[in-house]
Design an enzyme around this catalytic site. Structure first.
Site: not given
Ligand code: XIL
Length: 336
Positions: A138, A246
């Site tokens: 990101e 994701e």
């Molecule tokens: C999120 C997790 O799912 C949560 O449990 C945590 O509280 C915050 O992070 N983008 C990403 C992930 O790259 O690492 C994030 O994961 C969601 C958004």
């Protein structure tokens, strides 16, 4: 009692000629119903939180791998691949990283040294077990006209923090695949910025193997399919492989802050199934460049979307329901 319906086809078997299918998991997912789902349907895993900076190095030079190891051991014991998420990010990175003993910001040199140390240590620990890493997560800014997100990494090191991270990662584990990972990077403006960044880095010889499309989508995005296709082609034109890292498909668009829906309607579930069906048919079409597809979670029983972008609002973004049963979305993904 097993929750698995023996007559249901296995997702990973169905996709064996396409790409590995996976899920982000927490240590307690390797017990109970989630374990059964994992063993039947998935062949690649990623730790939802336990390989992030704050988990692996909460204090300087105190590395903690217990939770991550539990997940990796489970993956290795069951012949699954393991992705690593994530080395350099603005979130879930403890403050100490950027500060000296007096509480002042460290110099570029110190932060580069800490970055290198972190990447080297963590990648070394997981060498031979984690086959692909989200090295930088990101880094692109959402606001138009600005390319890089304002973070401590950028502020203290400067723009070359991204290339440094990839270089350190390649040195630490030359066998691992190195990814740049982001959300909304299939949307035209962010795609353009990401493409420019990656193109420049590749021209400079920075070792990047692929781009991760996070795929935190929703059922209402009417441009999704065109955007996705376009993004895949554009990233592939750089010679990069693509992983869907994701995926979840929320019942709510980002702006929709309603909290009064306590159960998804039939219509919502059907709409979601159509989106899943369509994006998977696009993934299959591009199987030569898409090298993995992972969901961000296992079943609707628990998902980060229950707290994002609205705190304490239930969402149902995955393909197994709150009782771990296959949803219509699951059926549509395996029916082809
Ligand atoms: C999120 C997790 O799912 C949560 O449990 C945590 O509280 C915050 O992070 N983008 C990403 C992930 O790259 O690492 C994030 O994961 C969601 C958004």
């Amino acid at each position: 009692m097993s929750i698995i319906n023996k007559n249901i086809i296995s997702l990973r078997d169905k996709y064996k000629d396409y790409f590995p299918i996976g899920a982000a998991i927490r240590p307690d997912d390797i017990n109970g119903p989630h374990k059964e789902i994992l063993l039947k349907h998935y062949n690649v895993l990623v730790a939802e939180n336990h390989m992030k900076f704050e988990s692996t190095q909460p204090k300087e030079n105190e590395f903690t791998y217990e939770a991550g190891d539990k997940i990796v051991d489970f993956a290795m014991d069951n012949n699954m691949k393991m992705r690593g998420h994530t080395l350099i990010w603005h979130n879930q990175t403890t403050e100490w990283v950027f500060l000296d003993n007096q509480g002042d910001k460290v110099s570029r040199e110190v932060l580069l040294e800490r970055m290198k140390n972190h990447i080297t240590e963590v990648m070394n620990h997981y060498k031979g077990r984690v086959y692909a890493w989200d090295v930088v997560n990101e880094a692109i800014e959402d606001i138009e006209d600005k390319q890089l997100r304002t973070t401590e990494w950028l502020d203290i090191i400067g723009e070359d923090y991204i290339e440094k991270a990839f270089q350190y990662a390649r040195e630490a584990d030359p066998e691992a695949l190195l990814f740049y990972n982001d959300y909304n990077n299939e949307q035209p403006k962010k795609l353009e910025k990401t493409y420019e960044l990656l193109k420049k880095l590749l021209e400079q010889g920075v070792p990047i193997d692929g781009v991760g499309i996070q795929a935190h989508w929703d059922i209402n995005d009417v441009h999704l399919f065109d955007n996705l296709r376009n993004a895949i082609e554009k990233y592939a034109s750089l010679g990069l492989q693509i992983q869907i890292t994701e995926m979840d498909i929320s019942m709510f668009s980002f702006e929709d802050k309603r909290k009064d829906i306590i159960k998804p309607t039939k219509e919502m579930l059907e709409k979601q199934a159509r989106v899943y069906e369509k994006v998977f048919s696009i993934f299959r079409e591009y199987k030569n460049v898409i090298t993995a597809v992972l969901f961000w979670g296992i079943s609707d029983e628990k998902t980060w979307k229950d707290n994002f972008p609205v705190k304490n609002r239930k969402d149902w973004p995955l393909i197994f329901d709150e009782n771990h049963k296959e949803k219509l979305s699951f059926t549509k993904i395996v029916e082809f």
